[in-house]
Design a protein around this motif. Structure first.
Motif, short mmCIF file in Angstrom:
data_model
loop_
_atom_site.label_atom_id
_atom_site.label_comp_id
_atom_site.label_asym_id
_atom_site.label_seq_id
_atom_site.Cartn_x
_atom_site.Cartn_y
_atom_site.Cartn_z
N CYS A 132 0.84 -1.21 0.00
CA CYS A 132 0.00 0.00 0.00
C CYS A 132 0.86 1.25 0.00
O CYS A 132 0.66 2.17 -0.80
CB CYS A 132 -0.89 0.04 1.23
N PHE A 133 1.83 1.31 0.92
CA PHE A 133 2.65 2.52 1.05
C PHE A 133 3.43 2.79 -0.22
O PHE A 133 3.52 3.93 -0.69
CB PHE A 133 3.65 2.39 2.22
N ILE A 134 4.02 1.71 -0.77
CA ILE A 134 4.91 1.91 -1.90
C ILE A 134 4.12 2.30 -3.14
O ILE A 134 4.52 3.21 -3.89
CB ILE A 134 5.75 0.65 -2.14
N PHE A 135 2.96 1.67 -3.35
CA PHE A 135 2.16 2.03 -4.51
C PHE A 135 1.65 3.46 -4.39
O PHE A 135 1.73 4.24 -5.35
CB PHE A 135 0.98 1.07 -4.68
N ALA A 136 1.18 3.79 -3.18
CA ALA A 136 0.69 5.15 -2.99
C ALA A 136 1.83 6.15 -3.15
O ALA A 136 1.66 7.21 -3.78
CB ALA A 136 0.06 5.29 -1.61
N GLY A 137 2.99 5.79 -2.62
CA GLY A 137 4.15 6.68 -2.74
C GLY A 137 4.55 6.90 -4.18
O GLY A 137 4.84 8.03 -4.59
N THR A 138 4.53 5.82 -4.97
CA THR A 138 4.89 5.95 -6.38
C THR A 138 3.92 6.88 -7.09
O THR A 138 4.32 7.71 -7.92
CB THR A 138 4.86 4.57 -7.06
N LEU A 139 2.64 6.75 -6.72
CA LEU A 139 1.63 7.62 -7.30
C LEU A 139 1.94 9.09 -7.01
O LEU A 139 1.87 9.95 -7.89
CB LEU A 139 0.28 7.25 -6.70
N PRO A 153 8.24 3.52 -11.93
CA PRO A 153 8.24 2.31 -11.08
C PRO A 153 9.30 1.30 -11.48
O PRO A 153 9.90 0.65 -10.60
CB PRO A 153 6.85 1.72 -11.27
N VAL A 154 9.56 1.20 -12.78
CA VAL A 154 10.54 0.21 -13.25
C VAL A 154 11.93 0.53 -12.71
O VAL A 154 12.69 -0.36 -12.33
CB VAL A 154 10.56 0.19 -14.80
N LEU A 155 12.26 1.81 -12.65
CA LEU A 155 13.58 2.18 -12.14
C LEU A 155 13.60 2.23 -10.62
O LEU A 155 14.57 1.85 -9.98
CB LEU A 155 13.99 3.56 -12.67
N LEU A 156 12.51 2.70 -10.07
CA LEU A 156 12.49 3.00 -8.63
C LEU A 156 12.44 1.74 -7.77
O LEU A 156 13.15 1.64 -6.78
CB LEU A 156 11.30 3.90 -8.33
N LEU A 157 11.61 0.77 -8.16
CA LEU A 157 11.42 -0.38 -7.27
C LEU A 157 12.70 -1.18 -7.04
O LEU A 157 13.05 -1.43 -5.90
CB LEU A 157 10.29 -1.27 -7.77
N PHE A 207 12.68 5.43 0.85
CA PHE A 207 11.95 5.28 -0.41
C PHE A 207 11.75 6.63 -1.09
O PHE A 207 11.97 6.78 -2.29
CB PHE A 207 10.61 4.61 -0.13
N VAL A 208 11.35 7.63 -0.30
CA VAL A 208 11.11 8.95 -0.87
C VAL A 208 12.40 9.59 -1.36
O VAL A 208 12.42 10.25 -2.41
CB VAL A 208 10.41 9.85 0.18
N VAL A 209 13.47 9.38 -0.62
CA VAL A 209 14.76 9.96 -1.01
C VAL A 209 15.17 9.46 -2.40
O VAL A 209 15.55 10.25 -3.27
CB VAL A 209 15.83 9.58 0.04
#
Lengths: 218, 224
Positions: free
Chosen positions: B61-68, B166-170, B144-146
């Protein structure tokens, strides 16, 4: 000259297989002589990407950009080969091609990060911008390399540890006898040579491609 | 530093009026929760089973919302040339980055503050050691945010940047996500915080490393 080196690598690499056949371990262990040098070369390649990315940002010379690209492409192939050779061995010993454990996960991540690097490059059109932004990514991406390297030492892991002790007191498997060590070193040398020659081929190729672009532009 | 706070304050002011990023983050996060709650509905009877899936569900949840949220942060600046105006300001370039980190971090925190009680309700789960869980979530989200803000600034110039993020970040943020998820699940399973110290240490180290590296290289991302 480069061809000579590459051929030398192949000549180094052929007798090795015969040498290492007669050890006490399961024959599938022979793959280790590819697996570890390939892994080291993949780390080396990503280190080259890291250094040349920094140099690009410092000196703004497109030469370093080409070095990063070449090393990253070769590195991705080697990273894939690490996963492939590891999986083949794991199927034989553990019975599965893949298990989720720290070393495997972090190696996979390493591979994906640099696939991402190459994807980023294709998504940027302006050459200067591409060089600069991918250099930034190359620097940040390298941060994940030490994690992969150290993962079997930090966490309890099913991946064998050959040299050095881990935090959990699992001793390194160690290699018995100097001939095996010699074979390993020989393979290491051969793969490093292979890496250098492949990278410089790619580099020359890229350079010629860019000269062609320049000539076309004129 | 202070100037970064100023820009972050400006972002928050805009956001508090329009609320477009925040609302979509929260709704998305809750939707993910609901889907998981339906999918795992037969697990909900036992608290120990819920504890094993809890950390995974929460972090997804956090990561998907954060990516958004990260997708939109720099996109709003690119419209109408705001980024150029920001770069013209007599401030170090880093503070633009810093402001975005603060902004997205606060948004993520708000989302998390809403998501965690909702998780409790939907999964019928009583949290234990909530302070430590909170600290781990803080550290993980920060890391994650950094990374996310740097990548977000990077891909905004690329073709199909929103797909690339998302492809680069995850994979890149995994050194932060792995210890965060492991530590959270350890805590929820009732393990002692001291037995999880190696994860926390890794988390803190990677937070620092990513932050330092990003501060150093951000200048090159916006230069041109």
């Amino acid at each position: 000259m480069m061809l000579v080196v590459a051929l030398g690598a192949i000549f180094f690499y052929l007798p090795v297989m015969k040498d290492s056949a007669g050890n006490v371990l399961d024959p599938s262990f022979n793959i280790f002589y590819f697996h570890m040098p390939i892994a080291i070369v993949a780390y080396l390649a990503f280190f080259v990407v890291f250094v040349s990315s920094i140099l690009y940002l410092r000196e703004n010379d497109s030469k370093w950009d080409m070095v990063s690209l070449s090393a990253a492409e070769v590195g991705v192939i080697f990273a894939f080969l690490v996963l492939a050779t590891g999986s083949i061995w794991a199927k034989d010993i553990w019975g599965w091609y893949w298990v989720w454990e720290p070393r495997l996960t972090t190696s996979l991540v390493l591979f994906l990060v640099y696939v991402g690097y190459l994807m980023l490059r294709t998504a940027l059109d302006d050459p200067l911008k591409r060089a600069r932004l991918s250099a930034v990514f190359g620097i940040v991406a390298f941060v994940s390399v030490p994690l992969s390297f150290l993962s079997i030492r930090i966490w309890r892991s099913a991946h064998p540890l050959m040299f050095g002790g881990s935090l959990y007191g699992q001793d390194g498997g160690g290699l018995e006898g100097s001939s095996l060590l010699l074979v390993l070193l020989l393979n290491m040398l051969a793969f490093v040579m292979l890496f250098i020659s492949l990278t410089s081929f790619k580099f020359q190729n890229e350079k010629l491609g860019r000269e062609l672009e320049m000539a076309k532009g004129r | 530093m202070l100037k970064g706070l100023n820009i972050a304050f400006k972002d928050l002011k805009i956001e508090s009026r329009a609320r477009e990023i925040f609302i979509s983050m929260v709704v998305f996060s809750l939707l993910v929760l609901i889907i998981f709650s339906i999918a795992f509905s037969n697990l909900l009877s036992s608290a120990s089973k819920t504890a094993t899936v809890a950390s995974g569900v929460l972090w997804i949840c956090f990561i998907f919302a954060g990516t958004l949220g990260l997708n939109r942060t720099f996109a709003t600046e690119v419209q109408n040339g705001c980024m150029d105006a920001l770069k013209m300001c007599p401030i170090p370039r880093n503070s633009i980055y810093l402001s975005k980190v603060i902004f997205v971090f606060l948004l993520m925190l708000l989302v998390e503050i809403i998501t965690i009680p909702m998780f409790s309700v939907l999964f019928n789960y009583q949290f234990t050691a909530i302070i430590w869980v909170g600290i781990v979530i803080l550290l993980g989200s920060f890391g994650f945010v950094v990374v996310g803000c740097l990548i977000s600034a990077l891909v905004i110039r690329a073709r199909a940047g929103e797909m690339l993020l998302p492809v680069l970040l995850l994979p890149l943020s995994l050194p932060v996500i792995i210890p965060a998820v492991s530590a959270t699940s350890g805590l929820l399973r009732g393990e002692d915080i001291f037995s999880l110290m190696s994860y926390i240490r890794l988390l803190v180290v990677y937070d620092f490393v990513f932050f330092a590296v990003s501060m150093l290289v951000f200048e090159y991302v916006v230069e041109d």
